[in-house]
Write a protein that holds these residues in place. Structure first.
Motif, PDB file in Angstrom:
ATOM      1  N   LEU A 105       2.756   7.623  -0.855  1.00  0.00           N
ATOM      2  CA  LEU A 105       3.602   8.702  -1.353  1.00  0.00           C
ATOM      3  C   LEU A 105       5.022   8.582  -0.815  1.00  0.00           C
ATOM      4  CD1 LEU A 105       1.217  11.785  -0.931  1.00  0.00           C
ATOM      5  CD2 LEU A 105       1.670  10.449  -3.009  1.00  0.00           C
ATOM      6  N   ASP A 106       5.992   8.700  -1.711  1.00  0.00           N
ATOM      7  CA  ASP A 106       7.392   8.709  -1.277  1.00  0.00           C
ATOM      8  C   ASP A 106       7.659   9.886  -0.351  1.00  0.00           C
ATOM      9  OD1 ASP A 106       7.961   6.436  -2.757  1.00  0.00           O
ATOM     10  OD2 ASP A 106       8.699   7.571  -4.497  1.00  0.00           O
ATOM     11  N   SER A 107       7.015  11.026  -0.634  1.00  0.00           N
ATOM     12  CA  SER A 107       7.235  12.227   0.176  1.00  0.00           C
ATOM     13  C   SER A 107       6.770  12.044   1.625  1.00  0.00           C
ATOM     14  CB  SER A 107       6.532  13.435  -0.444  1.00  0.00           C
ATOM     15  OG  SER A 107       5.127  13.221  -0.483  1.00  0.00           O
ATOM     16  N   GLU A 108       5.862  11.089   1.844  1.00  0.00           N
ATOM     17  CA  GLU A 108       5.392  10.792   3.203  1.00  0.00           C
ATOM     18  C   GLU A 108       6.043   9.524   3.753  1.00  0.00           C
ATOM     19  OE1 GLU A 108       1.093  10.809   3.317  1.00  0.00           O
ATOM     20  OE2 GLU A 108       0.984  12.845   2.520  1.00  0.00           O
ATOM     21  N   HIS A 109       7.028   9.004   3.023  1.00  0.00           N
ATOM     22  CA  HIS A 109       7.754   7.789   3.411  1.00  0.00           C
ATOM     23  C   HIS A 109       6.806   6.606   3.608  1.00  0.00           C
ATOM     24  CE1 HIS A 109      11.245  10.339   3.751  1.00  0.00           C
ATOM     25  NE2 HIS A 109      10.575  11.120   4.579  1.00  0.00           N
ATOM     26  N   GLU A 110       5.776   6.544   2.760  1.00  0.00           N
ATOM     27  CA  GLU A 110       4.835   5.430   2.835  1.00  0.00           C
ATOM     28  C   GLU A 110       5.388   4.246   2.042  1.00  0.00           C
ATOM     29  OE1 GLU A 110       0.488   7.395   3.460  1.00  0.00           O
ATOM     30  OE2 GLU A 110       1.332   7.618   1.444  1.00  0.00           O
TER      31      GLU A 110
ATOM     32  N   GLU B 104      -3.803   7.310  -3.804  1.00  0.00           N
ATOM     33  CA  GLU B 104      -2.402   7.284  -3.361  1.00  0.00           C
ATOM     34  C   GLU B 104      -1.994   5.903  -2.859  1.00  0.00           C
ATOM     35  OE1 GLU B 104      -1.929  10.292  -0.368  1.00  0.00           O
ATOM     36  OE2 GLU B 104      -2.224  11.938  -1.785  1.00  0.00           O
TER      37      GLU B 104
END
Length: 193
Positions: free
Chosen positions: A148-153, A103
């Motif tokens: 991950l975009d979903s984790e705002h990384e 990731e």
């Protein structure tokens, strides 16, 4: 060993991304007297970290990302250079770090070498980190990484000569403890010799 702690009372102060608790307990001193102590303990779970290395190129993969706590404690940019890492969640340490490597860095490594386990800051954190090394090659690159975009990384992937990473460590550009530990482990064990 005699149990030197009793009467434990845990009061949850905050439960969000992690849990902050106030813990009261009786502790037996060396002279056998009992004293009451009160501490705060922050529980965010355990994690895993790995140093990715390429022996042929004599390089390592590190990441760079914004860390609010470092910003609040004097890091003007808030960006920290560090090894790939992540929270275990419900995974075993090996499964966690294999997932996090892909990731964050975009490399799908096939094997990791476990090194040791260590508490990050046992005076206030429950967190234990599982440390690994993993060899990578260009053939293992499956994406650009970055988190991950979903984790705002928003993670920058850095491929650096090991010698440059050591210079960064020695001049204070690398201030993340897990990264310092893994770079020094590689240096002490002559990983690139």
């Amino acid at each position: 060993m005699v149990n030197r702690i009793k009467d434990i009372v845990i009061n949850t102060l905050s439960k969000g991304w992690a849990t902050l608790s106030e813990v009261s307990f009786a502790y037996q001193m060396k002279n056998e007297t009992w004293v009451t102590q009160k501490r705060e303990s922050y529980d965010r779970g355990d994690g895993a970290t790995a140093l990715l290395y390429n022996k042929e190129k004599k390089t390592v993969i590190l990441t760079k990302q914004f860390r609010i706590s470092s910003f609040l404690n004097g890091n003007a940019s808030g960006f920290v250079v560090e090894t790939c890492a992540g929270m275990l969640d419900a995974d075993e340490p090996k499964a966690c770090i294999l997932r996090e490597i892909e990731e964050e860095t975009g490399y799908k490594v096939h094997a990791v070498t476990p090194l040791f386990e260590a508490y990050s800051s046992p005076g206030a954190l429950t967190e234990k980190l599982y440390y690994f090394m993993a060899e990578y090659s260009e053939a293992m690159k499956v994406s650009e990484g970055g988190g991950l975009d979903s984790e705002h990384e928003d993670i920058e992937v850095l491929e650096l000569p090991f010698s440059e990473a050591l210079v960064m460590l020695n001049n204070g550009e690398i201030q993340d403890l897990k990264t310092i530990v893994l770079l020094q482990y590689a240096q002490l064990n002559k990983l690139f010799d």
